[in-house]
Design a protein around this motif. Structure first.
Motif, PDB file in Angstrom:
ATOM      1  N   GLN A   1      20.581  69.070  -6.122  1.00 51.80           N
ATOM      2  CA  GLN A   1      21.592  68.926  -6.920  1.00 51.80           C
ATOM      3  C   GLN A   1      21.827  70.105  -8.005  1.00 51.80           C
ATOM      4  OE1 GLN A   1      23.514  66.394  -5.956  1.00 51.80           O
ATOM      5  NE2 GLN A   1      25.152  67.160  -7.428  1.00 51.80           N
ATOM      6  N   VAL A   2      20.457  70.549  -8.597  1.00 51.21           N
ATOM      7  CA  VAL A   2      20.856  71.496  -9.768  1.00 51.21           C
ATOM      8  C   VAL A   2      21.068  72.602  -9.060  1.00 51.21           C
ATOM      9  CG1 VAL A   2      19.227  72.821 -11.123  1.00 51.21           C
ATOM     10  CG2 VAL A   2      18.987  70.328 -10.986  1.00 51.21           C
ATOM     11  N   GLU A   3      20.667  73.309  -7.970  1.00 50.43           N
ATOM     12  CA  GLU A   3      21.095  74.442  -7.128  1.00 50.43           C
ATOM     13  C   GLU A   3      22.420  74.296  -6.827  1.00 50.43           C
ATOM     14  OE1 GLU A   3      19.819  76.720  -3.113  1.00 50.43           O
ATOM     15  OE2 GLU A   3      18.482  75.269  -4.084  1.00 50.43           O
ATOM     16  N   LYS A   4      22.840  73.173  -6.305  1.00 45.52           N
ATOM     17  CA  LYS A   4      24.369  73.131  -5.981  1.00 45.52           C
ATOM     18  C   LYS A   4      25.372  73.406  -7.383  1.00 45.52           C
ATOM     19  CE  LYS A   4      27.678  69.691  -4.263  1.00 45.52           C
ATOM     20  NZ  LYS A   4      28.648  69.697  -5.211  1.00 45.52           N
ATOM     21  N   GLU A   5      24.979  72.829  -8.388  1.00 51.02           N
ATOM     22  CA  GLU A   5      25.581  72.745  -9.657  1.00 51.02           C
ATOM     23  C   GLU A   5      25.654  74.152  -9.865  1.00 51.02           C
ATOM     24  OE1 GLU A   5      24.087  70.017 -12.287  1.00 51.02           O
ATOM     25  OE2 GLU A   5      24.531  68.450 -11.153  1.00 51.02           O
ATOM     26  N   PHE A   6      24.666  75.008  -9.816  1.00 56.18           N
ATOM     27  CA  PHE A   6      24.494  76.430 -10.096  1.00 56.18           C
ATOM     28  C   PHE A   6      25.492  77.258  -9.375  1.00 56.18           C
ATOM     29  CE2 PHE A   6      22.657  80.582  -9.284  1.00 56.18           C
ATOM     30  CZ  PHE A   6      22.725  81.066 -10.639  1.00 56.18           C
ATOM     31  N   LEU A   7      25.255  76.760  -8.160  1.00 58.84           N
ATOM     32  CA  LEU A   7      26.260  77.808  -7.279  1.00 58.84           C
ATOM     33  C   LEU A   7      27.744  77.153  -7.318  1.00 58.84           C
ATOM     34  CD1 LEU A   7      24.201  77.421  -3.952  1.00 58.84           C
ATOM     35  CD2 LEU A   7      24.588  79.430  -5.148  1.00 58.84           C
ATOM     36  N   ASP A   8      28.176  76.265  -7.685  1.00 61.43           N
ATOM     37  CA  ASP A   8      29.592  75.806  -8.081  1.00 61.43           C
ATOM     38  C   ASP A   8      29.947  76.638  -9.420  1.00 61.43           C
ATOM     39  OD1 ASP A   8      29.933  74.191  -6.080  1.00 61.43           O
ATOM     40  OD2 ASP A   8      29.369  72.251  -7.194  1.00 61.43           O
ATOM     41  N   LYS A   9      29.069  76.708 -10.426  1.00 62.44           N
ATOM     42  CA  LYS A   9      29.225  77.575 -11.257  1.00 62.44           C
ATOM     43  C   LYS A   9      29.533  79.117 -11.142  1.00 62.44           C
ATOM     44  CE  LYS A   9      27.309  74.578 -14.872  1.00 62.44           C
ATOM     45  NZ  LYS A   9      25.992  74.552 -15.851  1.00 62.44           N
ATOM     46  N   GLN A  10      28.646  79.706 -10.322  1.00 66.45           N
ATOM     47  CA  GLN A  10      28.760  81.012 -10.026  1.00 66.45           C
ATOM     48  C   GLN A  10      30.004  81.358  -9.121  1.00 66.45           C
ATOM     49  OE1 GLN A  10      25.323  82.093  -7.291  1.00 66.45           O
ATOM     50  NE2 GLN A  10      25.166  83.801  -8.348  1.00 66.45           N
ATOM     51  N   LEU A  11      30.428  80.321  -8.458  1.00 64.62           N
ATOM     52  CA  LEU A  11      31.588  80.416  -7.461  1.00 64.62           C
ATOM     53  C   LEU A  11      32.792  80.424  -8.372  1.00 64.62           C
ATOM     54  CD1 LEU A  11      32.803  80.580  -4.571  1.00 64.62           C
ATOM     55  CD2 LEU A  11      32.905  78.191  -4.614  1.00 64.62           C
ATOM     56  N   ALA A  12      32.823  79.513  -9.532  1.00 68.64           N
ATOM     57  CA  ALA A  12      33.909  79.470 -10.452  1.00 68.64           C
ATOM     58  C   ALA A  12      33.848  80.760 -11.336  1.00 68.64           C
ATOM     59  CB  ALA A  12      33.869  78.320 -11.503  1.00 68.64           C
ATOM     60  N   THR A  13      32.919  81.508 -11.607  1.00 71.44           N
ATOM     61  CA  THR A  13      32.851  82.790 -12.352  1.00 71.44           C
ATOM     62  C   THR A  13      33.527  83.727 -11.465  1.00 71.44           C
ATOM     63  OG1 THR A  13      30.921  81.939 -13.509  1.00 71.44           O
ATOM     64  CG2 THR A  13      31.371  84.284 -13.449  1.00 71.44           C
ATOM     65  N   LYS A  14      33.093  83.916 -10.160  1.00 72.09           N
ATOM     66  CA  LYS A  14      33.600  84.857  -9.411  1.00 72.09           C
ATOM     67  C   LYS A  14      34.975  84.715  -8.975  1.00 72.09           C
ATOM     68  CE  LYS A  14      28.996  86.212  -7.463  1.00 72.09           C
ATOM     69  NZ  LYS A  14      28.212  86.687  -6.620  1.00 72.09           N
ATOM     70  N   ASN A  15      35.419  83.624  -8.950  1.00 77.01           N
ATOM     71  CA  ASN A  15      36.994  83.249  -8.841  1.00 77.01           C
ATOM     72  C   ASN A  15      37.577  83.835  -9.964  1.00 77.01           C
ATOM     73  OD1 ASN A  15      36.856  82.034  -6.241  1.00 77.01           O
ATOM     74  ND2 ASN A  15      36.764  80.352  -6.886  1.00 77.01           N
ATOM     75  N   SER A  16      37.128  83.459 -11.095  1.00 77.06           N
ATOM     76  CA  SER A  16      37.980  83.911 -12.508  1.00 77.06           C
ATOM     77  C   SER A  16      37.950  85.527 -12.397  1.00 77.06           C
ATOM     78  CB  SER A  16      36.826  83.469 -13.701  1.00 77.06           C
ATOM     79  OG  SER A  16      37.355  83.983 -14.801  1.00 77.06           O
ATOM     80  N   LYS A  17      36.772  86.266 -12.131  1.00 81.04           N
ATOM     81  CA  LYS A  17      36.604  87.804 -12.154  1.00 81.04           C
ATOM     82  C   LYS A  17      37.647  88.496 -11.126  1.00 81.04           C
ATOM     83  CE  LYS A  17      32.024  88.620 -13.664  1.00 81.04           C
ATOM     84  NZ  LYS A  17      30.548  88.898 -13.159  1.00 81.04           N
ATOM     85  N   VAL A  18      38.107  87.663  -9.891  1.00 79.82           N
ATOM     86  CA  VAL A  18      38.757  88.111  -8.869  1.00 79.82           C
ATOM     87  C   VAL A  18      40.383  88.039  -9.527  1.00 79.82           C
ATOM     88  CG1 VAL A  18      39.985  87.630  -6.769  1.00 79.82           C
ATOM     89  CG2 VAL A  18      37.547  87.757  -6.962  1.00 79.82           C
ATOM     90  N   GLU A  19      40.583  86.855 -10.308  1.00 80.82           N
ATOM     91  CA  GLU A  19      41.846  86.598 -10.843  1.00 80.82           C
ATOM     92  C   GLU A  19      41.966  87.755 -11.915  1.00 80.82           C
ATOM     93  OE1 GLU A  19      42.026  82.717 -12.274  1.00 80.82           O
ATOM     94  OE2 GLU A  19      41.971  81.846 -10.262  1.00 80.82           O
ATOM     95  N   GLU A  20      40.894  88.113 -12.697  1.00 81.85           N
ATOM     96  CA  GLU A  20      40.972  89.026 -13.795  1.00 81.85           C
ATOM     97  C   GLU A  20      41.424  90.497 -13.395  1.00 81.85           C
ATOM     98  OE1 GLU A  20      38.177  91.109 -16.952  1.00 81.85           O
ATOM     99  OE2 GLU A  20      37.727  89.025 -16.642  1.00 81.85           O
ATOM    100  N   LEU A  21      40.639  90.887 -12.121  1.00 82.12           N
ATOM    101  CA  LEU A  21      40.778  92.087 -11.473  1.00 82.12           C
ATOM    102  C   LEU A  21      42.702  92.232 -10.760  1.00 82.12           C
ATOM    103  CD1 LEU A  21      37.494  92.813  -9.562  1.00 82.12           C
ATOM    104  CD2 LEU A  21      38.563  94.169 -11.209  1.00 82.12           C
TER     105      LEU A  21
END
Length: 196
Positions: free
Chosen positions: A120-140
């Motif tokens: 569950q902790v690993e899943k939450e970490f991956l969700d945050k990582q995915l959100a961060t990468k989506n944000s970086k793509v939008e910024e680019l």
């Protein structure tokens, strides 16, 4: 004529810069898409492991119910009837084995619960990582748009400056057909083919 040739060279240079920027953007976008896909796959794998652990936990709980019922039944029978003491004596080994199995299942249950919590902790970490990468793509994407807009403005300013120089060098020249969206082909001004 020299001013128009200089303008053509400037247009060609700007096209090359634009192509370089587009290639750089495509490369970065591909890298982020790959990273995004890997993160998504890791998240899916974590979700699958979480589901499997939850299923094992549910199965474990299901297998404990009949054992508990049987132990309770044997204990109740021993208390309620002295005649069953003989039977308990014969099946005492079986009861002890079942109690030991129950204890092992409970220990397995604790371990599976820890695994579920970890996943569950690993899943939450991956969700945050995915959100961060989506944000970086939008910024680019935003940066890319700003670069394209900036290049278009620079090209427009350069074109106007070249027209002003041509008019200054050749007073009375008609520059009304001159537009950044045109080019000269076979001595005629025609619309610029953006597909080149």
């Amino acid at each position: 004529m020299q001013a128009l040739q200089a303008l053509k060279r400037e247009v060609a240079t700007l096209k090359e810069e634009k192509l370089k920027l587009e290639r750089l953007w495509e490369h970065k976008e591909d890298a982020y898409k790959t990273s995004l896909m890997e993160t998504q796959k890791a998240k899916e794998a974590a979700n699958l492991r979480l589901h499997e652990a939850s299923q094992k936990y549910a199965d474990l709980l299901g297998s404990m119910v009949p054992l508990r019922a049987e132990v309770a039944e044997l204990k109740a029978a021993a208390v309620n009837s002295k005649a069953l003491e003989v039977k308990l004596g014969k099946t005492g080994g079986e009861l002890a084995a079942k109690v030991e199995a129950l204890n092992l299942l409970q220990a397995e249950n604790v371990k599976l619960q820890a695994d579920v919590n970890k996943l569950q902790v690993e899943k939450e970490f991956l969700d945050k990582q995915l959100a961060t990468k989506n944000s970086k793509v939008e910024e680019l994407e935003k940066c890319n748009k700003e670069l394209i807009d900036d290049m278009a403005g620079t090209f427009e300013e350069g074109f106007k400056e070249a027209l002003a120089q041509a008019a200054c060098e050749n007073p009375g020249i008609n520059t009304s057909n001159c537009h950044p969206g045109n080019q000269i082909v076979d001595g005629k001004v025609v619309p610029l083919d953006l597909g080149e």
